[in-house]
Scaffold this active site. Sequence first.
Site, PDB file in Angstrom:
ATOM      1  N   LYS A   1    -162.702  21.189  46.860  1.00 10.28           N
ATOM      2  CA  LYS A   1    -162.101  21.886  45.716  1.00 10.28           C
ATOM      3  C   LYS A   1    -163.102  21.993  44.572  1.00 10.28           C
ATOM      4  CE  LYS A   1    -160.286  17.516  44.087  1.00 10.28           C
ATOM      5  NZ  LYS A   1    -159.161  16.593  44.127  1.00 10.28           N
TER       6      LYS A   1
ATOM      7  N   TYR B   1    -179.614  23.404  14.860  1.00  9.79           N
ATOM      8  CA  TYR B   1    -178.550  23.744  13.906  1.00  9.79           C
ATOM      9  C   TYR B   1    -178.193  22.570  13.014  1.00  9.79           C
ATOM     10  CZ  TYR B   1    -177.363  28.095  16.353  1.00  9.79           C
ATOM     11  OH  TYR B   1    -177.378  29.337  16.887  1.00  9.79           O
TER      12      TYR B   1
HETATM   13  C1  LIG Z   1    -159.447  15.369  44.600  1.00  7.71           C
HETATM   14  C2  LIG Z   1    -158.537  14.710  45.508  1.00  7.71           C
HETATM   15  C3  LIG Z   1    -158.996  13.744  46.409  1.00  7.71           C
HETATM   16  C4  LIG Z   1    -160.396  13.214  46.421  1.00  7.71           C
HETATM   17  O1  LIG Z   1    -160.598  12.272  45.407  1.00  7.71           O
HETATM   18  P1  LIG Z   1    -162.002  11.511  45.244  1.00  7.71           P
HETATM   19  O2  LIG Z   1    -161.740  10.472  44.230  1.00  7.71           O
HETATM   20  O3  LIG Z   1    -162.973  12.526  44.775  1.00  7.71           O
HETATM   21  O4  LIG Z   1    -162.334  10.991  46.568  1.00  7.71           O
HETATM   22  C5  LIG Z   1    -158.105  13.249  47.334  1.00  7.71           C
HETATM   23  N1  LIG Z   1    -156.820  13.658  47.359  1.00  7.71           N
HETATM   24  C6  LIG Z   1    -156.333  14.574  46.487  1.00  7.71           C
HETATM   25  C7  LIG Z   1    -154.924  14.979  46.580  1.00  7.71           C
HETATM   26  C8  LIG Z   1    -157.166  15.129  45.523  1.00  7.71           C
HETATM   27  O5  LIG Z   1    -156.694  16.016  44.653  1.00  7.71           O
END
Ligand SMILES: *Cc1c(COP(=O)(O)O)cnc(C)c1O
Length: 809
Positions: free
Chosen positions: A482, A707
């Site tokens: 993701k 700045y």
């Molecule tokens: C993002 C996510 C993960 C992975 O989490 P990490 O801490 O990056 O391993 C697992 N399960 C769900 C539902 C997530 O949204």
Amino acid sequence: MYTTSSILEVLTSVKVSVSDPKSEIQQLEYDSRKVRQGEKSLFFALKGLRDGHLFIEDAYRKGVRNFVVSDRGLDADTYVGANFIWVEDTLVALQKLAAFHREQFMIPVVGITGSNGKTIVKEWLHQLLSVDRRCYQSPKSYNSQLGVALALWEIQQEHEIALVEAGISTSGEMERLTQMIRPTIGVLTSLGTAHADGFDSKEQKFAEKWQLFEYAHTIVAPSDAVMSGFLDERCYLWGQSPEDKVYVQSLEPQANHTLAHIRVEGVSHTLTIPFIDKASVDNVLTCVTVLSALGYAISMIQERIAGLRPLEMRLQLKKGKNDCSIIDDSYSNDLVSLQIALDFVQQQNQHPYKSLIITDFIGSKWNDKFKSKLVSLLNAVSFQKIILVGESIQQIAGDLHAKVHSFTHTEDILSALSALDFAHETILIKGARKFGLERLGQLLVQKTHDTVLEINLKSIEYNLLQYRQRIPSGTKLMAMVKAFSYGSGSFEVANILQFNKVDYLTVAFVDEGVELRQGGIRLPIMVLSPHEDTFEDLLSFRLEPEIYSLRILRAFIAFLDDRSVDDYPVHIKLDTGMHRLGFMPEEWEEACTILKSTLRVKVKSVFSHLVGAGNKDFDDFTDRQVNLFRQEADQLEKALDYTVVKHICNTNGIVHRPADHMDMVRLGIGLYGIDTSGKGLGLQEVGMLKTTVTQLRHLPAGETVGYDRSGILHRQSKIATVKIGYADGYDRRLGNGVGKMAIGGHIVSTVGNVCMDMCMLDVTDIDVVEGQEVVVFPDIVQAAKDIGTIPYELLTGISSRVKRVYYYE
Ligand SMILES: *Cc1c(COP(=O)(O)O)cnc(C)c1O
């Protein structure tokens, strides 16, 4: 030529089962996915991170009939017509065979080791020596226990000198490499700091590296690196001492080169070294000393080193024009590096069309064996077009399955480029350095701006294996891609994961999933937050939604009713404490009833998400989450009358909750090289954000930078402007000295406020030139801490305008 029976004579077998002793062996294989010429391969079932015995069947299916194995229980009878040799340890056997092969050659073998610079010294020596000798070099990063063995196997009758790189990371490893390589000439490039890699002290590290030279008659090294007890008459050193064979009296940096005033055998010379940075100058001096030890006159050495160029030694995947993907490997051409590049091409599925541009081979003799091997390698990949550049390579034109275009010189293809109509395809550019195919690469690749995020796909593979080792082999693995793979890119990363056979991919939104499907990803894909408007795309692209509420469940079933679709795969999310998405316990009864009564969906998995799996303070809470989840998941299975996959562990859960892995785990941040477990898992860094120094200026004390005059200079200062700002994802809170970047290995701090597209660094204390590379986050975990956030945010915040460049190293 090797046959099963001649190999049996070399190996110490504990048991054999041979039906065809005369079977010819040309190739050594250990990864069944990479087998090409099965019938002429000998497969070693290595007990690595994944047990090679599991892949014997696959290798057999690809035509392999010769195996070296260690499992006594293996039933050879199931593999009709195959030869099996049992040994105690398959890696040791492979090394033994490699050592035997190497012993067949009386040529000089140059063994190269050191903390830094060994690959570049090897590549440069190859370039320098190939002018008048057939020179073999071990490919790319083949410097490990396995890599060296495979590299030695490739030395052929025609070679007149061999260059082999040896890398070690802990004590005890060098002995085995030494017995295999047996260098006649040893090269130590540099020693580096003691604790950088697994050694207790500088002495221990030095002694270990020096072991490689046990059988050498000559040892080339920088004199300041050699510990006094080790000096002997074999040493052929370079350095600042008048006793050194190559005595470097002074170095004079110029605008774009360095003049080295040296004395060799009492005669003074001036060398023009085409670099100014210390590491490159040192590496050139090492090469000069090796050539001198081999008897080349300084005048000749001088002429050859003037032509050295920095090497872009990685296999790089870049975005090309006309929606092409360019795999650029245009600095060397030999069969082994070709094989690596072809493997990489096969992993990339973003375009159905694949093309190859390939030049003559330098340093290899054309004979029938060479030709047939080359042809079978190329035909094993389904290229649509193959473009041959050079003279000798034209010999294979008639044997290729692809459409062939021929050019004699690089200039010819450059002027014909538009007629070749490259579009929507993957193009591998593979050529010997002297053809200068990088010019072609520059024309095909889309221009990148100065700031890039380099992604090492091989490190992703490595990290994946570290977690695979922590889960039982029957447990499935879902990889979270993701948010643009936590900032690392989409199908490029997904391709590597698909090639490495993860079970599932997960994206946050439907459009991310669509992009993966369009990029050729076939794995099942779960979508975390599907919206009603996107159900149509879910269906057309075979994406599997997370169902997280009664509302979305009803809506999806109604949608499927409308389309008369049955058994559509879905994943059910339970809220056990995160309180984000998911069914609450009070809704669960009703959800189960609906799921039980519909044929429209099929529950593939049920899952929940842990809130603080890595944190001891939350252990009780985590226990409660897990218990609630188990109970609700059971309830669902009872209602449904079929089994569903259950999962709750994220990255930290994998490490800290081994008893709760259940049927599948969901690996996220760990894949991208960030270890949040506090256990020192030794992950490899995946992404490196880099920019360059755009301008340098000297300013007196009292001036201000940026700045709002917040960067007040308290001393006379040298300030570098770099092209990265908050619009690129370089957080404004990193301004005014909070952010650290690295230039040439030195850590420097920001000065003044971070601007939108740029920021400034205080480089007063270090040597810098304009155009020099800058590493933006030398320590991303620390950088996140310094501004009160977490690495996840820094990674995913790197803006999409920052080009991603992929490599596999
Ligand atoms: C993002 C996510 C993960 C992975 O989490 P990490 O801490 O990056 O391993 C697992 N399960 C769900 C539902 C997530 O949204």
